[in-house]
Design an enzyme around this catalytic site. Structure first.
Site, PDB file in Angstrom:
ATOM      1  N   LYS A 206       0.868  -1.176   0.000  1.00  0.00           N
ATOM      2  CA  LYS A 206       0.000   0.000   0.000  1.00  0.00           C
ATOM      3  C   LYS A 206       0.904   1.225   0.000  1.00  0.00           C
ATOM      4  O   LYS A 206       1.695   1.435   0.922  1.00  0.00           O
ATOM      5  CB  LYS A 206      -0.904   0.014   1.227  1.00  0.00           C
ATOM      6  CG  LYS A 206      -1.895   1.167   1.221  1.00  0.00           C
ATOM      7  CD  LYS A 206      -3.011   0.936   2.227  1.00  0.00           C
ATOM      8  CE  LYS A 206      -4.185   1.869   1.999  1.00  0.00           C
ATOM      9  NZ  LYS A 206      -3.890   3.258   2.271  1.00  0.00           N
TER      10      LYS A 206
ATOM     11  N   GLU B 127      -1.396   6.057  -7.482  1.00  0.00           N
ATOM     12  CA  GLU B 127      -0.880   6.853  -6.380  1.00  0.00           C
ATOM     13  C   GLU B 127       0.271   7.699  -6.893  1.00  0.00           C
ATOM     14  O   GLU B 127       1.179   7.182  -7.545  1.00  0.00           O
ATOM     15  CB  GLU B 127      -0.379   5.855  -5.320  1.00  0.00           C
ATOM     16  CG  GLU B 127      -0.608   6.246  -3.914  1.00  0.00           C
ATOM     17  CD  GLU B 127      -2.074   6.200  -3.474  1.00  0.00           C
ATOM     18  OE1 GLU B 127      -2.939   5.674  -4.219  1.00  0.00           O
ATOM     19  OE2 GLU B 127      -2.354   6.722  -2.392  1.00  0.00           O
TER      20      GLU B 127
ATOM     21  N   LYS C  35      -6.345  -8.137  -2.545  1.00  0.00           N
ATOM     22  CA  LYS C  35      -7.478  -7.968  -3.468  1.00  0.00           C
ATOM     23  C   LYS C  35      -7.860  -9.299  -4.075  1.00  0.00           C
ATOM     24  O   LYS C  35      -6.989 -10.077  -4.482  1.00  0.00           O
ATOM     25  CB  LYS C  35      -7.088  -7.042  -4.636  1.00  0.00           C
ATOM     26  CG  LYS C  35      -6.704  -5.649  -4.263  1.00  0.00           C
ATOM     27  CD  LYS C  35      -6.310  -4.879  -5.528  1.00  0.00           C
ATOM     28  CE  LYS C  35      -5.471  -3.688  -5.159  1.00  0.00           C
ATOM     29  NZ  LYS C  35      -4.912  -3.008  -6.322  1.00  0.00           N
TER      30      LYS C  35
ATOM     31  N   LYS D 269      -2.713  -2.720   7.771  1.00  0.00           N
ATOM     32  CA  LYS D 269      -1.861  -1.566   8.071  1.00  0.00           C
ATOM     33  C   LYS D 269      -0.759  -1.987   9.044  1.00  0.00           C
ATOM     34  O   LYS D 269      -1.040  -2.516  10.113  1.00  0.00           O
ATOM     35  CB  LYS D 269      -2.691  -0.444   8.699  1.00  0.00           C
ATOM     36  CG  LYS D 269      -3.767   0.126   7.772  1.00  0.00           C
ATOM     37  CD  LYS D 269      -3.195   0.871   6.584  1.00  0.00           C
ATOM     38  CE  LYS D 269      -2.820   2.291   6.906  1.00  0.00           C
ATOM     39  NZ  LYS D 269      -3.928   3.221   6.975  1.00  0.00           N
TER      40      LYS D 269
ATOM     41  N   CYS E 102      30.490  29.720  19.288  1.00  0.00           N
ATOM     42  CA  CYS E 102      30.498  28.776  18.172  1.00  0.00           C
ATOM     43  C   CYS E 102      31.356  27.563  18.563  1.00  0.00           C
ATOM     44  O   CYS E 102      32.485  27.732  19.018  1.00  0.00           O
ATOM     45  CB  CYS E 102      31.083  29.433  16.928  1.00  0.00           C
ATOM     46  SG  CYS E 102      31.476  28.257  15.618  1.00  0.00           S
TER      47      CYS E 102
HETATM   48  S1  IVH Z   1      -6.500  -0.606  -4.439  1.00  0.00           S
HETATM   49  C1  IVH Z   1     -11.354   0.576  -3.890  1.00  0.00           C
HETATM   50  N1  IVH Z   1      -3.943  -0.703  -4.033  1.00  0.00           N
HETATM   51  O1  IVH Z   1      -5.244   3.671  -0.575  1.00  0.00           O
HETATM   52  C2  IVH Z   1      -9.978   0.969  -3.597  1.00  0.00           C
HETATM   53  N2  IVH Z   1      -5.099   1.213  -3.227  1.00  0.00           N
HETATM   54  O2  IVH Z   1      -7.064   3.749   1.622  1.00  0.00           O
HETATM   55  C3  IVH Z   1      -8.999  -0.014  -4.174  1.00  0.00           C
HETATM   56  N3  IVH Z   1      -3.658   2.898  -2.171  1.00  0.00           N
HETATM   57  O3  IVH Z   1      -7.886   5.028  -2.436  1.00  0.00           O
HETATM   58  C4  IVH Z   1      -7.678   0.588  -4.103  1.00  0.00           C
HETATM   59  N4  IVH Z   1      -1.790   1.800  -2.473  1.00  0.00           N
HETATM   60  O4  IVH Z   1      -5.481   5.588  -3.207  1.00  0.00           O
HETATM   61  C5  IVH Z   1      -5.050   0.025  -3.853  1.00  0.00           C
HETATM   62  N5  IVH Z   1      -1.658  -0.920  -3.809  1.00  0.00           N
HETATM   63  C6  IVH Z   1      -2.770  -0.210  -3.609  1.00  0.00           C
HETATM   64  C7  IVH Z   1      -2.762   1.046  -2.971  1.00  0.00           C
HETATM   65  C8  IVH Z   1      -3.948   1.738  -2.799  1.00  0.00           C
HETATM   66  C9  IVH Z   1      -2.349   2.915  -1.992  1.00  0.00           C
HETATM   67  C10 IVH Z   1      -4.582   3.984  -1.751  1.00  0.00           C
HETATM   68  C11 IVH Z   1      -5.641   4.264  -2.773  1.00  0.00           C
HETATM   69  C12 IVH Z   1      -6.941   4.094  -2.039  1.00  0.00           C
HETATM   70  C13 IVH Z   1      -6.514   4.275  -0.619  1.00  0.00           C
HETATM   71  C14 IVH Z   1      -7.469   3.589   0.304  1.00  0.00           C
END
Ligand code: IVH
Length: 762
Positions: free
Chosen positions: A122, A179, A295, A319, A417
């Site tokens: 993330k 991002e 995912k 997290k 100094c």
């Molecule tokens: S997938 C439906 N993959 O985190 C949202 N999001 O807290 C699916 N983000 O809005 C998002 N890295 O902007 C995804 N590898 C990643 C991510 C990521 C950062 C951000 C993204 C999202 C937010 C959610």
């Protein structure tokens, strides 16, 4: 490749299309694949040819042309964009048990035991959505409230690693979610530079990214190194995907950089294992991560699972706990910078953090310490901003030793100094942070002769971005100062080869743990250093010299802009432009003060009110007149009131005057290589402003020499003849260009005519 550099075909539209495609391909090779096929110079040549053609054919303009990445005119404000599909959030989980709950829910709802999922980092950046229509970037927007966001297309276009066009394969509509981030190393550089220039630093790369994207001036954005990674699919037409891998394959075909590494698992154990693996691995990634995104891979399964109003049910973000640790603040040491600025540094009980051991952290300035009430002997929480820069977040006050005192830098140093024992001075520096003025308290060593300052000034002077003096690093600078061979950078120009060769360096640590004998700098290194000094004296351009002088608030960008506005160093010292900027600032300050509407100092009575209004109007007129006198120069914000005042202060100071005298004696007066003070109007200094030349055939001197002469006078030299060419300077031979020029009605001049032209023009 040969094809590309040879004569352009007659049809400018085709040539423009080819150039755009090729330049984008080279962008990709350079930025995404680190495998450039052509040199920077060749790239520049193609780029300039495209610029010329676009200028000559405004009807063929395209906002997605590679020439548009450098940033256009500033915006008044951001327009709003309604998202095609809401930009949802992800459900966060913090414990492995919660990951278990998520996975079991998937198993139950999909009625299967094994669920193919992907796991990826993330990214801790700023969410963006990119809309491509028919393979062209249509617009880019921030998340905003999830339904509507800011249109940041102009800022996103400056990101060179992102393709603006997608090629043949592109579907009619493709919305990419991703991002934007600032790479850790670039973040560290930016903050270092800001610290040095007395500007507030960014707390982390995400803030730096968000702050950059909020800029209305895309030129300022282009100067900051942002990057983008795709991680999700939004609206799409004319294409379908069965799973995440399909989608990734399309991203790869289109050259859109995507988030990696990525793992494929189908069991809870596999997912948990990956989350742990990623936790160690993520500290080595070039950007900030704060979690692992899990995912469901199949798009049919995603459809079946659906979403709540807030987040999809097919994804979760694990997290990682923030990396911060308590440790003991053992001492505060103080570094002396190049301008004499004193920077406090925390000496910590070493603690392992995000992959390395942290023992020191910058404390920036006294304000930083006082705002957090950091005291000697405190237990402090440390983290790493951008995975790189250790920083103290806060104090664990519960563990504060009894009788501790608020920290005072003056007291800590006994008012002296740490390097030269001269009395230290306090200065308040007003800086803007998030649009608000606030004061930073800094301490300085006011002794220009301070050896610690001398060493950092010399290092700064010698670095590659400055005068690029070979072999002159920190250890050599220390020895030169210690031995009194060179106290200031300009002393370097009087050193003999013998003096340098005999300079004794510290013994080196041998592998066995013992120390080598003291080493000499040696003849070979001495002669290399002398050669680079000679090059600095005679060849290095004004911009590098300005930067090398280490004037406070004058970084690389300011130096370049100053060199655009001034031809010689001596012009800079006595600059009407800078004085005008300073006058405007002074008048504006007076105007604010005497304004009859000033609530802090209101007028006593009607009479005073009128008097002040009259002066106010007078100042307003003067300010407008001064601003008008500068308007044509299109001065960039890099040369603003702060930098201008700082340059003038420097040259008016005793130290600055001394520098000017020394330079004069040494016969050094660097010349600008990008002098163009009036970009719009032709002036007496730039008789060839706006004129485009092509050079061909054999001339009495090298083409570069002619090119130099033309550019010095404001003209431009391109590689190929087009309708926008004003003159073809033709020597012996040069057949095909001559024919082309004749056909297009371009004026052809030989060397004699060239001299006439120069004569009449100047
Ligand atoms: S997938 C439906 N993959 O985190 C949202 N999001 O807290 C699916 N983000 O809005 C998002 N890295 O902007 C995804 N590898 C990643 C991510 C990521 C950062 C951000 C993204 C999202 C937010 C959610």
């Amino acid at each position: 490749m040969d094809d590309l550099f040879s004569q352009p075909p007659a049809n400018p539209a085709t040539r423009i299309a080819t150039l755009r495609e090729e330049l984008e391909r080279h962008n990709r090779l350079y930025y995404n694949e680190a495998q450039p096929e052509i040199s920077d110079a060749e790239y520049d040549r193609l780029f300039r040819e495209l610029e010329d053609l676009e200028q000559a054919h405004p009807d063929l303009a395209d906002p997605n042309s590679p020439t548009q990445r450098v940033g256009g005119t500033p915006l008044e404000g951001f327009q709003q964009r309604q998202h095609l599909i809401p930009m949802l959030s992800i459900d966060d989980v913090f414990e492995e048990a919660e990951v278990g709950d998520f996975f079991k829910r998937l198993q139950k709802n999909l009625g299967a035991d094994q669920i193919p999922v992907t796991i990826e980092p993330k990214i801790d950046g700023v969410a963006v959505t990119l809309i491509y229509r028919h393979g062209n970037l249509d617009y880019a927007a921030t998340r905003g409230d999830g339904t509507r966001g800011d249109d940041i297309t102009n800022n996103i276009r400056t990101i060179r690693s992102l393709p603006l066009t997608l090629g043949e394969d592109a579907p009619t509509l493709l919305e990419i979610r991703g991002e934007v981030y600032m790479p850790n190393a670039e973040f560290a550089k930016l903050n270092e530079q800001r610290d040095e220039e007395g500007l507030p630093t960014f707390a982390n790369p995400r803030n730096a990214t968000a702050g950059t994207l909020k800029q209305l001036n895309p030129k300022a954005v282009a100067a900051r190194p942002l990057a983008v990674l795709a991680h999700g699919l939004g609206a799409h037409e004319g294409i379908s995907f069965s799973n995440e891998d399909d989608f990734h394959a399309l991203l790869d075909r289109c050259g859109i950089p995507r988030n990696q590494p990525i793992w494929h698992k189908d069991s809870l154990d596999g997912v948990l294992e990956t989350i742990r693996e990623l936790d160690t691995l993520r500290h080595g990634l070039p950007y900030q991560t704060d979690g692992a995104v899990i995912k469901v891979s199949s798009f049919d399964d995603r459809q079946a699972l659906g979403a709540t109003s807030r987040a999809p049910r097919w994804a979760a973000a694990f997290k990682y706990p923030p990396e911060q640790k308590p440790t003991l603040l053992r001492d505060i040491s103080v570094q002396v910078g190049r301008t004499g600025i004193l920077t406090p540094v925390a000496e910590l009980e070493p603690v392992p953090l995000s992959g390395t051991t942290v023992a020191r952290a910058t404390l920036h300035n006294e304000s930083f310490i006082q705002e957090r009430d950091i005291r000697l002997g405190d237990t402090v929480l440390v983290h790493k901003a951008g995975e790189i820069i250790p920083e103290i977040l806060s104090v664990v006050t519960a563990q504060r030793p009894a009788h501790s005192q608020p920290f005072s830098l003056h007291q800590h140093l006994g008012g002296k100094c740490p390097a030269c024992a001269a009395p230290i001075e306090r200065r308040e520096n007003a800086v803007k942070k998030d649009g608000e003025d606030y004061l930073v308290l800094t301490w300085w060593c006011g002794n220009f002769e301070c050896p610690a300052q001398a060493v950092t000034r010399m290092k700064h002077f010698a670095q590659r971005k400055a005068l690029d003096l070979e072999g002159l690093g920190e250890s050599v600078a220390i020895k030169l100062v210690e031995s009194d061979l060179a106290r200031s950078p300009l002393d370097l120009f009087s050193l003999s080869e013998e003096q340098l060769a005999n300079l004794l360096l510290d013994p080196a640590k041998l592998q066995s743990g013992e120390e080598s004998k003291p080493r000499r700098f040696g003849e070979k290194k001495a002669s290399l250093l002398l050669a680079s000094l000679e090059k600095a004296r005679t060849e290095q351009p004004l911009a590098k010299w300005i930067f090398a002088m280490g004037i406070p608030h004058v970084g690389e960008a300011s130096s370049k802009e100053l060199a655009r506005l001034h031809e010689r160093l001596t012009d800079l010292a006595d600059s009407d432009i800078l004085k005008t900027i300073r006058n405007i600032t002074d008048f504006e300050a007076e105007q604010r003060n005497i304004s009859p509407r000033n609530k802090e100092i209101p007028p006593k009575d009607e009479a005073e009110k009128e008097e002040r209004q009259a002066r106010y109007n007078e100042l307003k007129e003067q300010i407008t007149a001064l601003q008008d006198s500068l308007a044509a120069k299109q001065i960039s914000p890099d040369v603003g009131p702060v930098a201008s005042a700082s340059v003038l202060d420097f040259f008016e100071s005793e130290a600055g005057q001394h520098v000017l005298e020394r330079l004069h004696t040494l016969g050094i007066n660097p010349r600008s290589d990008n002098y163009a003070p009036d970009p719009t109007a032709a002036s007496a200094d730039l008789p060839l402003l706006g004129k485009t030349f092509v050079i061909t055939g054999t001339l009495s001197a090298g083409r570069d020499e002619f090119k130099n002469l033309i550019e010095k006078r404001g003209g431009k030299v391109t590689g190929s003849v087009s309708k926008s060419t004003d003159f073809l300077l033709a020597g012996e031979g040069g057949g095909s260009k001559r024919d082309k020029a004749a056909k297009l009605g371009v004026t052809i001049i030989d060397e004699a005519a060239w001299h006439d032209l120069l004569g009449s023009a100047s």
